[in-house]
Design a protein around this motif. Structure first.
Motif, PDB file in Angstrom:
ATOM      1  N   ILE A 165      31.467  39.561  43.323  1.00 49.68           N
ATOM      2  CA  ILE A 165      31.679  38.127  43.517  1.00 49.68           C
ATOM      3  C   ILE A 165      31.662  37.523  42.117  1.00 49.68           C
ATOM      4  CG2 ILE A 165      30.675  36.009  44.465  1.00 49.68           C
ATOM      5  CD1 ILE A 165      31.843  37.932  46.585  1.00 49.68           C
ATOM      6  N   ALA A 166      32.552  36.582  41.867  1.00 47.93           N
ATOM      7  CA  ALA A 166      32.573  35.917  40.561  1.00 47.93           C
ATOM      8  C   ALA A 166      32.477  34.414  40.753  1.00 47.93           C
ATOM      9  CB  ALA A 166      33.837  36.276  39.799  1.00 47.93           C
ATOM     10  N   LEU A 167      31.530  33.820  40.044  1.00 50.04           N
ATOM     11  CA  LEU A 167      31.422  32.366  40.004  1.00 50.04           C
ATOM     12  C   LEU A 167      32.081  31.929  38.717  1.00 50.04           C
ATOM     13  CD1 LEU A 167      30.232  29.579  40.886  1.00 50.04           C
ATOM     14  CD2 LEU A 167      28.197  30.189  39.561  1.00 50.04           C
ATOM     15  N   LEU A 168      33.179  31.197  38.851  1.00 50.61           N
ATOM     16  CA  LEU A 168      33.919  30.767  37.669  1.00 50.61           C
ATOM     17  C   LEU A 168      33.730  29.270  37.491  1.00 50.61           C
ATOM     18  CD1 LEU A 168      35.998  31.512  35.492  1.00 50.61           C
ATOM     19  CD2 LEU A 168      37.674  30.573  37.056  1.00 50.61           C
ATOM     20  N   VAL A 169      33.024  28.888  36.462  1.00 48.87           N
ATOM     21  CA  VAL A 169      32.704  27.474  36.262  1.00 48.87           C
ATOM     22  C   VAL A 169      33.089  27.038  34.852  1.00 48.87           C
ATOM     23  CG1 VAL A 169      30.966  26.889  37.980  1.00 48.87           C
ATOM     24  CG2 VAL A 169      30.305  28.363  36.093  1.00 48.87           C
ATOM     25  N   SER A 170      34.150  26.206  34.777  1.00 53.40           N
ATOM     26  CA  SER A 170      34.609  25.768  33.466  1.00 53.40           C
ATOM     27  C   SER A 170      34.849  24.272  33.487  1.00 53.40           C
ATOM     28  CB  SER A 170      35.891  26.519  33.100  1.00 53.40           C
ATOM     29  OG  SER A 170      36.946  26.053  33.897  1.00 53.40           O
ATOM     30  N   GLY A 171      35.530  23.778  32.457  1.00 51.54           N
ATOM     31  CA  GLY A 171      35.805  22.347  32.388  1.00 51.54           C
ATOM     32  C   GLY A 171      36.900  21.936  33.353  1.00 51.54           C
ATOM     33  N   GLY A 172      37.760  22.871  33.704  1.00 56.47           N
ATOM     34  CA  GLY A 172      38.884  22.542  34.572  1.00 56.47           C
ATOM     35  C   GLY A 172      38.781  23.150  35.959  1.00 56.47           C
ATOM     36  N   LEU A 214      34.648  30.144  43.559  1.00 50.56           N
ATOM     37  CA  LEU A 214      33.916  31.341  43.927  1.00 50.56           C
ATOM     38  C   LEU A 214      34.961  32.367  44.350  1.00 50.56           C
ATOM     39  CD1 LEU A 214      30.955  31.945  43.911  1.00 50.56           C
ATOM     40  CD2 LEU A 214      30.758  30.986  46.181  1.00 50.56           C
ATOM     41  N   LEU A 215      34.950  33.519  43.696  1.00 51.81           N
ATOM     42  CA  LEU A 215      36.013  34.500  43.888  1.00 51.81           C
ATOM     43  C   LEU A 215      35.452  35.829  44.364  1.00 51.81           C
ATOM     44  CD1 LEU A 215      37.658  33.902  40.378  1.00 51.81           C
ATOM     45  CD2 LEU A 215      38.288  32.788  42.530  1.00 51.81           C
ATOM     46  N   GLN A 216      36.241  36.530  45.149  1.00 51.78           N
ATOM     47  CA  GLN A 216      35.940  37.926  45.440  1.00 51.78           C
ATOM     48  C   GLN A 216      36.920  38.756  44.618  1.00 51.78           C
ATOM     49  OE1 GLN A 216      35.448  39.119  49.538  1.00 51.78           O
ATOM     50  NE2 GLN A 216      36.133  41.209  49.094  1.00 51.78           N
ATOM     51  N   VAL A 217      36.368  39.562  43.708  1.00 53.80           N
ATOM     52  CA  VAL A 217      37.211  40.351  42.818  1.00 53.80           C
ATOM     53  C   VAL A 217      37.142  41.805  43.260  1.00 53.80           C
ATOM     54  CG1 VAL A 217      37.602  41.041  40.422  1.00 53.80           C
ATOM     55  CG2 VAL A 217      36.718  38.761  40.926  1.00 53.80           C
ATOM     56  N   ALA A 246      41.179  34.606  35.436  1.00 50.12           N
ATOM     57  CA  ALA A 246      40.857  36.039  35.541  1.00 50.12           C
ATOM     58  C   ALA A 246      40.346  36.557  34.203  1.00 50.12           C
ATOM     59  CB  ALA A 246      42.089  36.815  35.986  1.00 50.12           C
ATOM     60  N   ALA A 247      40.911  36.031  33.117  1.00 54.40           N
ATOM     61  CA  ALA A 247      40.464  36.461  31.786  1.00 54.40           C
ATOM     62  C   ALA A 247      39.001  36.086  31.552  1.00 54.40           C
ATOM     63  CB  ALA A 247      41.359  35.844  30.702  1.00 54.40           C
ATOM     64  N   HIS A 248      38.601  34.882  32.006  1.00 53.99           N
ATOM     65  CA  HIS A 248      37.191  34.482  31.883  1.00 53.99           C
ATOM     66  C   HIS A 248      36.276  35.531  32.522  1.00 53.99           C
ATOM     67  CE1 HIS A 248      36.501  30.667  29.958  1.00 53.99           C
ATOM     68  NE2 HIS A 248      37.457  30.050  30.628  1.00 53.99           N
ATOM     69  N   VAL A 249      36.676  36.003  33.711  1.00 55.68           N
ATOM     70  CA  VAL A 249      35.849  36.975  34.435  1.00 55.68           C
ATOM     71  C   VAL A 249      35.896  38.338  33.726  1.00 55.68           C
ATOM     72  CG1 VAL A 249      35.528  38.196  36.622  1.00 55.68           C
ATOM     73  CG2 VAL A 249      36.222  35.783  36.628  1.00 55.68           C
ATOM     74  N   ILE A 275      40.027  43.586  39.130  1.00 57.06           N
ATOM     75  CA  ILE A 275      40.265  42.476  38.193  1.00 57.06           C
ATOM     76  C   ILE A 275      41.714  42.459  37.688  1.00 57.06           C
ATOM     77  CG2 ILE A 275      39.410  43.774  36.184  1.00 57.06           C
ATOM     78  CD1 ILE A 275      38.940  40.008  36.754  1.00 57.06           C
ATOM     79  N   THR A 276      42.423  43.567  37.775  1.00 60.38           N
ATOM     80  CA  THR A 276      43.816  43.573  37.284  1.00 60.38           C
ATOM     81  C   THR A 276      44.826  43.253  38.383  1.00 60.38           C
ATOM     82  OG1 THR A 276      44.185  45.937  37.721  1.00 60.38           O
ATOM     83  CG2 THR A 276      43.246  45.345  35.576  1.00 60.38           C
ATOM     84  N   SER A 277      44.372  43.187  39.644  1.00 58.14           N
ATOM     85  CA  SER A 277      45.384  43.006  40.692  1.00 58.14           C
ATOM     86  C   SER A 277      44.926  42.311  41.963  1.00 58.14           C
ATOM     87  CB  SER A 277      45.953  44.371  41.095  1.00 58.14           C
ATOM     88  OG  SER A 277      44.942  45.144  41.699  1.00 58.14           O
ATOM     89  N   SER A 278      43.637  42.219  42.210  1.00 58.37           N
ATOM     90  CA  SER A 278      43.231  41.691  43.511  1.00 58.37           C
ATOM     91  C   SER A 278      42.044  40.733  43.418  1.00 58.37           C
ATOM     92  CB  SER A 278      42.892  42.856  44.450  1.00 58.37           C
ATOM     93  OG  SER A 278      42.396  42.353  45.664  1.00 58.37           O
ATOM     94  N   ILE A 279      42.358  39.454  43.418  1.00 62.25           N
ATOM     95  CA  ILE A 279      41.333  38.412  43.385  1.00 62.25           C
ATOM     96  C   ILE A 279      41.571  37.473  44.566  1.00 62.25           C
ATOM     97  CG2 ILE A 279      40.414  36.452  42.070  1.00 62.25           C
ATOM     98  CD1 ILE A 279      41.151  37.828  39.520  1.00 62.25           C
TER      99      ILE A 279
END
Ligand code: KG4
Ligand code: ZN
Length: 343
Positions: free
Chosen positions: A133-140, A144-147, A115-118, A150-154
């Motif tokens: 919509i958030a695409l979260l792509v990292s090393g780990g 694909l998220l619906q936000v 969530a912090a990345h987003v 951002i502080t409570s509902s992902i």
């Protein structure tokens, strides 16, 4: 009251990172990386990372305080990555943050790394980011998220079934002898190659996949295809392989992100995580989002890879939303699910 000052601590992997924000303004972003110590092993060694965090923690906090021209007592809240990540590495951050918050008599927020990345996008773009919509792509992670908040509902719409996107970059870079971490190396090598030189497969994009798992990813077939190509083509052109491999990942990530925007009727996309620093992903996203009428936001490349500013940013948003802080001491959760924004 002036906007709250939040100090964020990130130690989920190999970066000891401290960020300080005032409201949505970034005051300091200090990163001490142990990446060089892991390079010869071809990946992050947890024990080495934990030790490096211990050594870097106090100097990094001191530097962040100095950079932001505040004093410790000006801090209104402390935020720390509670998970997911390497448990030994996370624990150094959590224990440090807990001690700092207790010592200052300030609230402590244990927040989710993903969530912090987003949320770091809030420091770059002043428009509210949710719903998006958030695409979260990292090393780990690759998801694909619906936000909605951002502080409570992902809500997780889909995720990778095998490797994370960054992991695929790292593994292919290793077999091509490009070094670690592989993402930046492939990005650079691909600059002089052709993205259409080799027609590598697009994972999970058959009509059956679109019907049954439209927002999931798989990169293992691509990885095998590239490895096979390298084996059967001894005089392969590195730049073309890098560009074509990168194009397959970028294409699938954007196809699925835009499909999620369309299906949910949310015309906003945030791309976050280390792979969001990829230059081809950034350029292609801009082009395709403009065409689809989707508002695109991607944090600056330096804020895409792991940093403390993102943790401070999420902490600051929690404070602004009036969310209650967590307990003053808690365990790190190496497998913290993305739906749990904070402890
Ligand atoms: O978010 P991050 O810094 O750490 C994790 O939470 O995993 O992401 C690191 C990942 C690595 O796999 C790295 O190779 C990838 O992000 N990465 C990139 C680029 N810069 C970093 N991948 C593709 N292109 C880049 N320019
Ligand atoms: Zn990360």
């Amino acid at each position: 009251m002036s906007e709250p000052i939040v100090l964020g601590i990130e130690t989920s992997c190999d970066e000891t990172a401290i960020g300080i924000v005032r409201g949505r303004t970034l005051l300091a972003n200090v990163i001490a990386s142990s990446v060089d110590e892991h390079a010869r092993f071809g990946g992050v060694v947890p024990e080495i990372a934990s030790r490096a965090h211990l050594e870097a923690m106090l100097p990094s906090i001191e530097k962040a305080i100095k950079d932001s021209k505040i004093s410790l007592k000006d801090i209104d809240a402390v935020a720390v990555t509670a998970g997911p990540g390497l448990v030994g590495a996370l624990l150094v951050g959590v224990a440090s943050a807990s001690g700092l918050a207790l010592g200052l008599g300030k609230p402590l927020y244990g927040v989710n790394h993903l969530a912090a990345h987003v949320s770091v996008d809030f420091l770059t773009h002043d428009q509210p980011t949710d719903p998006t919509i958030a695409l979260l792509v990292s090393g780990g992670h690759s998801s694909l998220l619906q936000v909605d908040d951002i502080t409570s509902s992902i809500t997780k719409l889909g995720a990778t079934m095998d490797d994370a996107a960054g992991e695929a970059f790292d593994k292919i870079a290793r077999v091509m002898g490009l070094g670690f971490p592989g993402g930046p190396a492939i990005d650079r090598t691909a600059q002089s190659g052709s993205p259409t030189a080799i027609d590598f497969p697009r994972g999970l994009t058959t009509s059956n996949d679109w019907a049954t798992r439209p927002y999931d990813f798989s990169f293992s077939g691509l990885k095998t295809a590239v490895a096979r190509y390298l084996e059967s083509t001894p005089d392969y052109a590195k730049a073309d392989v890098a560009a074509s491999f990168q194009e397959s990942i970028v294409d699938v990530l954007l196809q699925k992100s835009l499909a999620a925007c369309k299906a949910t009727g949310i015309d906003s996309l945030v791309i976050a995580g280390g792979v969001a620093a990829n230059s081809r992903l950034r350029a292609a996203a801009e082009e395709r989002c403009a065409k689809a009428g989707v508002r695109l936001r991607i944090p600056s490349p330096a804020l895409c890879t792991d940093n403390g500013a993102m943790v401070a940013a999420l902490g600051s948003l929690m404070v602004a939303a009036g969310r209650a802080p967590g307990p003053q001491a808690f365990d790190a959760d190496s497998a913290l699910q993305v739906e749990r924004v904070a402890l």
